[in-house]
Design an enzyme around this catalytic site. Structure first.
Site, PDB file in Angstrom:
ATOM      1  CB  SER A   1      44.719 -61.490  13.972  1.00  0.00           C
ATOM      2  OG  SER A   1      45.985 -60.939  14.252  1.00  0.00           O
TER       3      SER A   1
ATOM      4  CG  ASP B   1      46.653 -60.157   6.135  1.00  0.00           C
ATOM      5  OD1 ASP B   1      47.230 -59.888   7.198  1.00  0.00           O
ATOM      6  OD2 ASP B   1      45.519 -60.663   6.077  1.00  0.00           O
TER       7      ASP B   1
ATOM      8  CG  HIS C   1      46.016 -58.244   9.972  1.00  0.00           C
ATOM      9  ND1 HIS C   1      46.336 -59.553   9.705  1.00  0.00           N
ATOM     10  CD2 HIS C   1      45.756 -58.195  11.311  1.00  0.00           C
ATOM     11  CE1 HIS C   1      46.281 -60.262  10.820  1.00  0.00           C
ATOM     12  NE2 HIS C   1      45.921 -59.465  11.810  1.00  0.00           N
TER      13      HIS C   1
END
Length: 330
Positions: A138, A280, A307
């Site tokens: 991320s 995601d 995610h």
């Protein structure tokens, strides 16, 4: 974006390798707790000291893996399942400055992308690691991207896991996924685009539904929740809001104009893996486009994960990382 097996094969045919996770899951279980670290340290970095934990032998025959956590303002706790890889290499987890168990000077002057990249290199030097695999998840993917673009000899490979490559692409993905939600949820999320206090509850409810579908589809195991409560201060909302903003869907902080896409041309494609979840919020179709701009790069899609691939589908995520690093240890 929901991808079936035939869709993954079609992506592979587009010219980017899409390694499918092993059909047989590793023989492991999510136990009530996690192993104690082999080593802990508070290492000096620009602006203060960061907490680092190591499981495994840093001097072992295989390069260690370091995981850069998300946020900004998150902690290392969400990546504890990766400690299963310590059976063959050292696994390094750390909290970025102003996060978790690290120092909290809370000086916004430190909250710059370049300083966080320098921080990662300071961790390497502090542990005296000659060569390592770098996995950034991320926001951590931003740090891994910037670090990999430096083409440092210490980089065995780069794993860009559900990465924030540019703010415009992140917002575009969020907008596309919002259109998949029920109309009433979309209306609630529209309130997140304004600062009106009266709509805060509706925004929170809509965001929770978005997260349930695209951020984390499985609850955290008890051992992870217990560990997170016992280790550090948790999420740093001030850091997140300063760099990103108050809403997942509108960037108002210092990252609002961030664009790492030009760095893709500087990556060593043969040593670059993009890894995302099937559901995601960093959509697989977007990561495919990024990977296609890095000749030789590969894309792995973790089935069933959103995610949070490490917590949604830890076995498949670990199997993917294990196979990738085996091929790039030399």
């Amino acid at each position: 974006m929901r991808l079936a097996r035939r869709d993954l094969l079609r992506l592979a045919a587009a010219g980017v390798c899409v390694p499918l996770p092993a059909l047989v899951r590793p023989a492991r279980a999510r136990e009530a707790g996690y192993p104690a670290p082999t080593r802990e340290a508070m290492l000096p970095v620009p602006g203060g000291r960061v907490y680092v934990r190591v499981n495994g032998d840093l001097a072992g025959p295989r390069p260690p893996l370091v995981i850069v956590h998300g946020g900004p303002g998150g902690t290392h706790a969400g990546y504890l399942d990766a400690l299963a890889l310590a059976d063959e290499r050292a696994v390094i987890l750390y909290d970025q400055l102003d996060s978790g168990r690290s120092d909290h000077p809370n000086d916004p002057a430190n909250w710059r992308v370049a300083r966080f990249v320098d921080e990662l290199e300071a961790v390497r030097r502090g542990l005296n690691v000659a060569r390592w695999h770098v996995c950034g998840h991320s926001w951590g993917g931003t740090i891994a991207l910037e670090y990999a673009a430096r083409r440092a000899p210490a980089m065995a490979s780069a794993i860009l896991a559900s990465p924030l490559v540019s703010t415009r692409s992140w917002i575009a993905d969020a907008d596309a996924l919002r259109r998949e939600l029920p109309g009433e949820t979309q209306a609630a999320l529209a309130t997140c685009d304004t600062p009106a206090p009266a709509t805060a509850a509706a925004c929170e409810a809509g965001t929770a539904e978005f997260y349930r579908r695209f951020n984390g589809r499985e609850p955290d195991p008890p051992g992870l929740r217990d560990y997170a409560r016992a280790n550090g201060r948790g999420f740093n909302a001030r850091l997140y809001e300063t760099m990103w903003g108050r809403s997942e869907f509108v960037a108002t902080g210092s990252l609002r104009d961030y664009d790492g896409e030009p760095l893709l041309a500087r990556l060593d494609g043969a040593r670059t893996l993009f890894m995302v979840g099937q559901y995601d919020e960093a959509r697989p179709v977007t990561s495919l486009r990024f990977a296609a701009r890095v000749p030789g790069a590969e894309l792995a899609v973790i089935p069933g994960a959103a995610h949070g691939t490490f917590t949604d589908r830890p076995d498949e995520t670990i199997a993917t990382l294990r196979a990738w690093m085996h091929r790039h240890d030399g």
